[in-house]
Design an enzyme around this catalytic site. Structure first.
Site, PDB file in Angstrom:
ATOM      1  N   ARG A  58      -1.345   6.212   6.446  1.00 28.27           N
ATOM      2  CA  ARG A  58      -2.232   7.335   6.103  1.00 28.27           C
ATOM      3  C   ARG A  58      -2.777   7.978   7.363  1.00 28.27           C
ATOM      4  O   ARG A  58      -3.040   9.177   7.395  1.00 28.27           O
ATOM      5  CB  ARG A  58      -3.343   6.863   5.179  1.00 28.27           C
ATOM      6  CG  ARG A  58      -2.775   6.502   3.813  1.00 28.27           C
ATOM      7  CD  ARG A  58      -3.827   6.043   2.826  1.00 28.27           C
ATOM      8  NE  ARG A  58      -3.174   5.499   1.635  1.00 28.27           N
ATOM      9  CZ  ARG A  58      -3.803   4.830   0.693  1.00 28.27           C
ATOM     10  NH1 ARG A  58      -5.111   4.619   0.791  1.00 28.27           N
ATOM     11  NH2 ARG A  58      -3.129   4.387  -0.350  1.00 28.27           N
ATOM     12  N   ARG A  79      -6.565   5.176  -4.893  1.00 25.68           N
ATOM     13  CA  ARG A  79      -5.366   5.481  -5.676  1.00 25.68           C
ATOM     14  C   ARG A  79      -5.161   4.514  -6.851  1.00 25.68           C
ATOM     15  O   ARG A  79      -4.073   4.439  -7.409  1.00 25.68           O
ATOM     16  CB  ARG A  79      -4.132   5.438  -4.769  1.00 25.68           C
ATOM     17  CG  ARG A  79      -4.175   6.334  -3.546  1.00 25.68           C
ATOM     18  CD  ARG A  79      -2.772   6.821  -3.174  1.00 25.68           C
ATOM     19  NE  ARG A  79      -2.624   7.278  -1.798  1.00 25.68           N
ATOM     20  CZ  ARG A  79      -3.057   8.447  -1.329  1.00 25.68           C
ATOM     21  NH1 ARG A  79      -3.729   9.273  -2.130  1.00 25.68           N
ATOM     22  NH2 ARG A  79      -2.846   8.787  -0.069  1.00 25.68           N
ATOM     23  N   CYS A 105       6.027  13.673  -2.754  1.00 27.05           N
ATOM     24  CA  CYS A 105       4.641  13.401  -3.136  1.00 27.05           C
ATOM     25  C   CYS A 105       3.799  14.592  -2.736  1.00 27.05           C
ATOM     26  O   CYS A 105       4.226  15.435  -1.962  1.00 27.05           O
ATOM     27  CB  CYS A 105       4.123  12.121  -2.483  1.00 27.05           C
ATOM     28  SG  CYS A 105       2.742  11.417  -3.433  1.00 27.05           S
ATOM     29  N   GLU A 118       7.386  -0.542 -15.546  1.00 28.54           N
ATOM     30  CA  GLU A 118       7.551   0.675 -14.725  1.00 28.54           C
ATOM     31  C   GLU A 118       9.017   0.881 -14.352  1.00 28.54           C
ATOM     32  O   GLU A 118       9.535   1.999 -14.385  1.00 28.54           O
ATOM     33  CB  GLU A 118       6.722   0.570 -13.434  1.00 28.54           C
ATOM     34  CG  GLU A 118       5.225   0.801 -13.610  1.00 28.54           C
ATOM     35  CD  GLU A 118       4.871   2.278 -13.753  1.00 28.54           C
ATOM     36  OE1 GLU A 118       5.793   3.119 -13.805  1.00 28.54           O
ATOM     37  OE2 GLU A 118       3.674   2.592 -13.830  1.00 28.54           O
ATOM     38  N   CYS A 142       0.455  14.093  -1.644  1.00 25.04           N
ATOM     39  CA  CYS A 142      -0.741  13.684  -0.885  1.00 25.04           C
ATOM     40  C   CYS A 142      -0.772  14.210   0.555  1.00 25.04           C
ATOM     41  O   CYS A 142      -1.852  14.419   1.103  1.00 25.04           O
ATOM     42  CB  CYS A 142      -0.907  12.166  -0.895  1.00 25.04           C
ATOM     43  SG  CYS A 142       0.512  11.252  -0.296  1.00 25.04           S
ATOM     44  N   LYS A 165       7.207  -1.852  -3.472  1.00 26.53           N
ATOM     45  CA  LYS A 165       6.443  -1.516  -2.280  1.00 26.53           C
ATOM     46  C   LYS A 165       5.003  -1.952  -2.411  1.00 26.53           C
ATOM     47  O   LYS A 165       4.414  -1.652  -3.442  1.00 26.53           O
ATOM     48  CB  LYS A 165       6.521   0.005  -2.095  1.00 26.53           C
ATOM     49  CG  LYS A 165       5.682   0.562  -0.987  1.00 26.53           C
ATOM     50  CD  LYS A 165       5.687   2.065  -1.028  1.00 26.53           C
ATOM     51  CE  LYS A 165       4.705   2.541   0.029  1.00 26.53           C
ATOM     52  NZ  LYS A 165       4.373   3.914  -0.076  1.00 26.53           N
ATOM     53  N   SER A 171       3.796   0.236   6.512  1.00 24.63           N
ATOM     54  CA  SER A 171       3.141   0.404   7.814  1.00 24.63           C
ATOM     55  C   SER A 171       2.263  -0.781   8.198  1.00 24.63           C
ATOM     56  O   SER A 171       2.336  -1.274   9.324  1.00 24.63           O
ATOM     57  CB  SER A 171       2.325   1.695   7.798  1.00 24.63           C
ATOM     58  OG  SER A 171       1.370   1.679   6.749  1.00 24.63           O
ATOM     59  N   LYS A 190       4.992   0.534  -7.206  1.00 28.56           N
ATOM     60  CA  LYS A 190       4.219   0.822  -6.003  1.00 28.56           C
ATOM     61  C   LYS A 190       2.782   0.395  -6.255  1.00 28.56           C
ATOM     62  O   LYS A 190       2.123   0.906  -7.168  1.00 28.56           O
ATOM     63  CB  LYS A 190       4.289   2.315  -5.678  1.00 28.56           C
ATOM     64  CG  LYS A 190       3.458   2.683  -4.456  1.00 28.56           C
ATOM     65  CD  LYS A 190       3.636   4.134  -4.068  1.00 28.56           C
ATOM     66  CE  LYS A 190       2.787   4.453  -2.856  1.00 28.56           C
ATOM     67  NZ  LYS A 190       2.907   5.852  -2.436  1.00 28.56           N
ATOM     68  N   CYS A 232      -2.224  12.027  -4.654  1.00 31.93           N
ATOM     69  CA  CYS A 232      -0.785  12.202  -4.866  1.00 31.93           C
ATOM     70  C   CYS A 232      -0.481  13.149  -6.024  1.00 31.93           C
ATOM     71  O   CYS A 232       0.672  13.540  -6.228  1.00 31.93           O
ATOM     72  CB  CYS A 232      -0.128  10.851  -5.099  1.00 31.93           C
ATOM     73  SG  CYS A 232      -0.399   9.707  -3.732  1.00 31.93           S
ATOM     74  N   TYR A 247      10.152   0.504   9.690  1.00 21.13           N
ATOM     75  CA  TYR A 247       9.889   1.199  10.959  1.00 21.13           C
ATOM     76  C   TYR A 247      10.580   0.489  12.115  1.00 21.13           C
ATOM     77  O   TYR A 247      10.653   1.037  13.207  1.00 21.13           O
ATOM     78  CB  TYR A 247       8.375   1.297  11.197  1.00 21.13           C
ATOM     79  CG  TYR A 247       7.680   2.028  10.067  1.00 21.13           C
ATOM     80  CD1 TYR A 247       7.669   3.417  10.022  1.00 21.13           C
ATOM     81  CD2 TYR A 247       7.082   1.334   9.009  1.00 21.13           C
ATOM     82  CE1 TYR A 247       7.077   4.100   8.962  1.00 21.13           C
ATOM     83  CE2 TYR A 247       6.487   2.003   7.946  1.00 21.13           C
ATOM     84  CZ  TYR A 247       6.497   3.380   7.931  1.00 21.13           C
ATOM     85  OH  TYR A 247       5.929   4.049   6.872  1.00 21.13           O
TER      86      TYR A 247
END
Ligand code: PBG
Ligand code: ZN
Length: 322
Positions: free
Chosen positions: A205, A217, A120, A233, A122, A248, A274, A195, A130, A313
């Site tokens: 971020r 976005r 990406c 998609e 971004c 996501k 996150s 996404k 992005c 994570y």
């Protein structure tokens, strides 16, 4: 036949019976651990909004990746935090960029680990979008060459799988043809296909310093209200040559994941993002929930809905428990 003949509780009576009746199992083989890499040496910098998550310099990243491999986790996905940003994301495809150097070291020193890279712009653009911008517009077609060059630079560094997360139209085809034209036919593409423009990316971020400087976005990431569009998609990305598809965030979109499982036969990845991770930690820190159990329940539900791969994570904690 019904109650009192039928009693579902019979098979829930003991831990052993419950173990035998269990339908879904989490496995370490499913886990993908996200890693943030930055400049410097011997750096292990905590991310304030993500307890237990760090930004590593390359030397410290290698040590962390060895621990990840030793825990039986097969793959990591890398996010770069460059020291300089500009309008065109020059750092994104630099041969000596932060991600490129990190990939080289990991492939040399942690040889069995599957190294994926997030593709990406971004993290590398000063405006934080992005794709490239013209005025206040995020422009599609001019962004494709930058994304393809970025993926190619990751492949040259040794990446096993490149994962475009930008949501520009046509980027999977652009990346596939750049890879193939340069001898990287065997580098796979995991497309962030569905996404969504989500509030749950907030802590990331902060970690990646990639908050857009203006706007949001929503002109490229998907509307959370849409399901049919997600299938479109995913179909397009498969036609363009994606080897695996990602949904996501994960928990708010389990319906998309479940339906995608019925439709598509490629590996499906779900990204427990996150915000999903940090909310569990925040509630646990307040004593409101059992954080370990809540995390396991979240990841189990993602597997139950049909994910082959889970980006989380919490991969290390989970691998220890499994
Ligand atoms: C970059 C990217 C983002 C995430 C993965 N890749 C942020 C965004 O799109 O704003 C989010 C990951 C997370 O929240 O854990 N395009
Ligand atoms: Zn991005």
């Amino acid at each position: 036949m019904s109650f009192p003949i039928v009693r579902p509780r019979r098979l829930r009576r003991t831990p052993t019976l419950r173990r035998m009746a269990r339908e879904t199992r989490l496995s370490r083989d499913q886990l993908i651990f996200p890693l943030f890499v930055r400049e410097g040496s011997n750096v292990r910098e905590p991310v304030a909004s993500m307890p237990g998550v760090f930004r590593f310099s390359i030397d410290a990243l290698v040590e962390e990746a060895k621990r990840v491999q030793d825990l039986g986790i097969p793959a990591v996905i890398l996010f770069g935090i460059p020291s300089a940003k500009d309008p065109c994301a020059k750092g994104a495809d630099a041969a000596d960029g932060i991600v490129q150097r990190a990939v080289e070291r990991l492939k040399r020193e942690v040889t069995d680990l599957c190294v994926m890279t997030d593709v990406c712009l971004c993290e590398y653009t000063d405006h934080g979008h992005c794709g490239l911008i013209e005025g206040d517009q995020i422009v599609n077609d001019p962004s494709l060459a930058r994304l393809a060059a970025t993926a190619l630079s990751h492949a040259r560094a040794g990446a096993d799988i490149v994962a475009p997360s930008d949501m520009m139209d046509g980027r999977v085809a652009a990346i596939r043809s750049a890879l193939d034209a340069n001898g990287f036919q065997d580098v796979a593409i995991l497309s962030y296909a569905a996404k969504y423009a989500s509030a749950y990316y907030g802590p990331f971020r902060d970690a990646a310093e990639s908050t857009p400087a203006f706007g949001d976005r929503r002109s490229y990431q998907m509307d959370p209200a849409n399901q049919r569009e997600a299938f479109r998609e995913m179909e397009l990305d498969l036609q363009e040559g994606a080897d695996a598809l990602m949904i996501k965030p994960a928990l708010p979109y389990l319906d998309i994941l479940y339906a995608a499982r019925q439709r598509f036969d490629v590996p499906l990845a779900a990204y427990h993002v996150s915000g999903e991770y940090s909310m569990i930690h925040a509630a646990a820190a307040n004593g409101w929930i059992d954080g370990v159990r809540a995390m396991e329940e979240a990841l189990l539900s993602i597997a139950r809905a049909g994910a082959d791969w889970i980006i989380t994570y919490a991969a290390k904690e989970m691998a220890i428990r499994l």
